[in-house]
Each structure stands twice: as structure tokens, then as C-alpha cells.
Design a protein around this motif. Sequence first.
Motif, mmCIF file in Angstrom:
data_model
loop_
_atom_site.group_PDB
_atom_site.id
_atom_site.type_symbol
_atom_site.label_atom_id
_atom_site.label_comp_id
_atom_site.label_asym_id
_atom_site.label_seq_id
_atom_site.Cartn_x
_atom_site.Cartn_y
_atom_site.Cartn_z
ATOM 1 N N ALA A 81 40.995 -76.171 18.874
ATOM 2 C CA ALA A 81 42.415 -75.884 18.630
ATOM 3 C C ALA A 81 43.289 -76.415 19.755
ATOM 4 O O ALA A 81 44.406 -76.884 19.520
ATOM 5 N N LEU A 124 43.885 -77.958 15.750
ATOM 6 C CA LEU A 124 45.165 -77.266 15.813
ATOM 7 C C LEU A 124 45.741 -77.044 14.414
ATOM 8 O O LEU A 124 46.261 -75.971 14.090
ATOM 9 N N HIS A 177 43.786 -74.334 12.691
ATOM 10 C CA HIS A 177 44.167 -73.026 13.242
ATOM 11 C C HIS A 177 45.470 -72.538 12.598
ATOM 12 O O HIS A 177 45.563 -71.387 12.143
#
Length: 398
Positions: free
Chosen positions: A304, A311, A314
Motif C-alpha cells: 500500500a 494503494l 487498499h
Amino acid sequence: MQGGMERTTGEKMVLNFGPQHPATHGTLRIVLELDGETILKATPHAGYLHTGFEKLGEHLDYNQYIVVTDRMNYLSPLSNNFGYVLAVEQLLGIEVPKRCQYIRILMAELSRLADHLLWLGTAALDLGAFSVFLYSFREREKLYSIFEKTTGARLTTSYTRVGGVFRDLYDGFETDTRDFITNFPKALKETHTLLTRNRIWMDRTKGVGTISSEDAINYGLTGPCLRATGIAHDIRKAEPYSSYNEIKFDVPVGTNGDAYDRYLVRMEEMIQSCGIVGQALDNLPDGPFSVEDNKIMMPDKSDAYGHIEGLIHHFKIVMDGHGVQPPKGDHYCATESPNGELGFYIVSDGSGTAYRIRIRPPSFFHFQALPHMLEGGMVSDTVAVLGSLNVIAGELDR
């Protein structure tokens, strides 16, 4: 009576046991109506902790709610996490990898040991056995070191995730855990030497807080409190989950359903848990520790923070309208927590948060059975009986 003397009955006295009494181990209150030292009536009162755990389930997403389950029975948060995510996963229709199942068994059984050790130390302390408190907390501290290395926290662990666990076991976990389960039975034998045949301990617990198997079932007792009456009911055996069907262990039972039998059942359960942990370590499979589905399992923190794909995954999980969204429906899942049947009933409306979460905590049912166990006994029995039930206020007032 002898000598022609008649007993005179004085004015009845009402005594508040709790909610601030140290022997209640939390904000519990029992109103006792006494004739001298004899309990004529006992009325348990719940609701002093005001947690609102169930209502919070309607506002937090399925992964956020895990931190709430930590705080229900704060003596065994890993068991609470386990029971909750299992209910969500069954609602989603997914099964986690074998390695994850075994990791959860390991942590749940170590958590059972930690819970029983705190029960043992405090229940003994309430009846004056201070040395047992020190012995049990010494062993519990070793378990908390393992928890801290595994999860990053000692008490509110939040280790489990929907679809897996936060991270894999640390290097050296097997060595630390085998060392503990090898030496722990010797330490427990010290407690047996101090308590099991101790005349004071036996006088304070034998025949105290007795309940029959029939009454125990009618009151909804589960776990060690039910098994102490002679009924060998254990959800790990009756409805195996998370590969418990692959592990051999015995279900200890009592005969009298009193505080002494509840003590003996929990003592033997700790030995059985050591055996379960040993078998789980022997058969711990390799492979992933979570489902490989980016719509369910959160990415590793390094992904992440270090990769754009991680990312995105997430954010897709934590954003409203994305992430974990079970289909519409409802489901009840029960697991064998250290105190008994811990059940989660989840109603899903198809969104990222539950429409309703209802929890079936063992402590609530044990607390309601107190009048049956106390009435006719002595004031001093209140401490012994309450200690033997191990009622946890956070679980009671959810």
C-alpha cells in the motif's frame, strides 16, 4: 431447636455487591437480600458499561468492526476476532487457506490459555490464594510476549482480517510456542499442588454454586460452566470449524456442577489446549495466510505504501460502496470461546456495513443464572461463584 430456644428472624438487609466491588472484576452489580449471612434473594443487574458494541456494527465496515470485538472479552480478543470474521466469511461464501485456518487455531488456543490463566489467578486471589495469582500471571506474561511478537499488540490485538490474518507468524514463533507448551504443564502442576487438595479451597468451592445439567441447559450455560455439570458439549467437536476436525483432543467434564468442578474443568482444558497447539504446529501447512482476492483482503502495508497497485487496492476496500460487501441475507456463526458459545448473527443488506449485528455472549447467560446458584448460600459464596463463572463485563454489556 435444642433447649427449647427458637430462632429469631431479624430485619432483612439489602446489600449491593458491586458495581465497584473489586471482586466483581468489572462493572457488575448484584443486589443481595440477606437474613444474617444467608442469601434469600440475588438480583443481578447488567448495563453499567454502556459499550454499544452491537450498534457500532451498523456504522463500521466489516474490517473496522474487528477492533470492537477486541474489546468485548478483553481477556481473549483473538478468539473474538476469530468468531466474528468466520461469520462474515461464511456470509461471503469464502474459505480461507489451510495455513490461515491453522494459524487461527494456534492463536485461539493460546488465547484460551491466557484467558483461563487470568481467571485462575483472580478467582484464587478472591479467595485468598495470593501465590496462585503470581504463578498464573507469570505464565500469562509469556503468552503475551508471543502475542506481541505475532500481532504487534499485547491486549487489543486486531490480528484477524476478513479473509485471513494481518500477517504471517514471525520467525521463531514455533520455538517460542513449543517452549511454552513444554514447560507450562509443569507450572500448572504447581497450582494443582497449592489448590486442588487444599482444605480451604475445597471448603470454599465444593458444593458451592451448584447447578444441575438440566438447569444449566435451560439457563443457556455453555463452555466450562456447562461441561462442569457433566455434559460434554464443545462446538469444536459438535460443529467443527477451521480444521478443528483434523485435531484430536478430549472434552473434560465434571459431575457436580459446582465451583470446584468448574475449576477442575478449566485446569484440564489448559492441558488439552497445549496438546491442540502442539498438533497444529506439527501439521502447520505452507502456503498463503489469506485469500488472494483484492476485493476482500487488504494488501500488505508495504504494498500500500510502496506500489500504486497496492494503494489502489487498499482504497477500493476501505471506500464506501466498495470492498467487502456480502450478499443480502443473514447468518449465525458460533465458536467455542474460552467462556463458552460466542455467536455472531449478521444481517447484510448488501452494503459495506452490516444492517444488524447481534452477539450471543456466554457471559450474559452465565450472569443470569447467578440467582439459581447463590440463593440459599452465604454472602462469602458470592465471590466464589462469580469467580468460577468468569463473567466479563465488556461481553455482558455489549
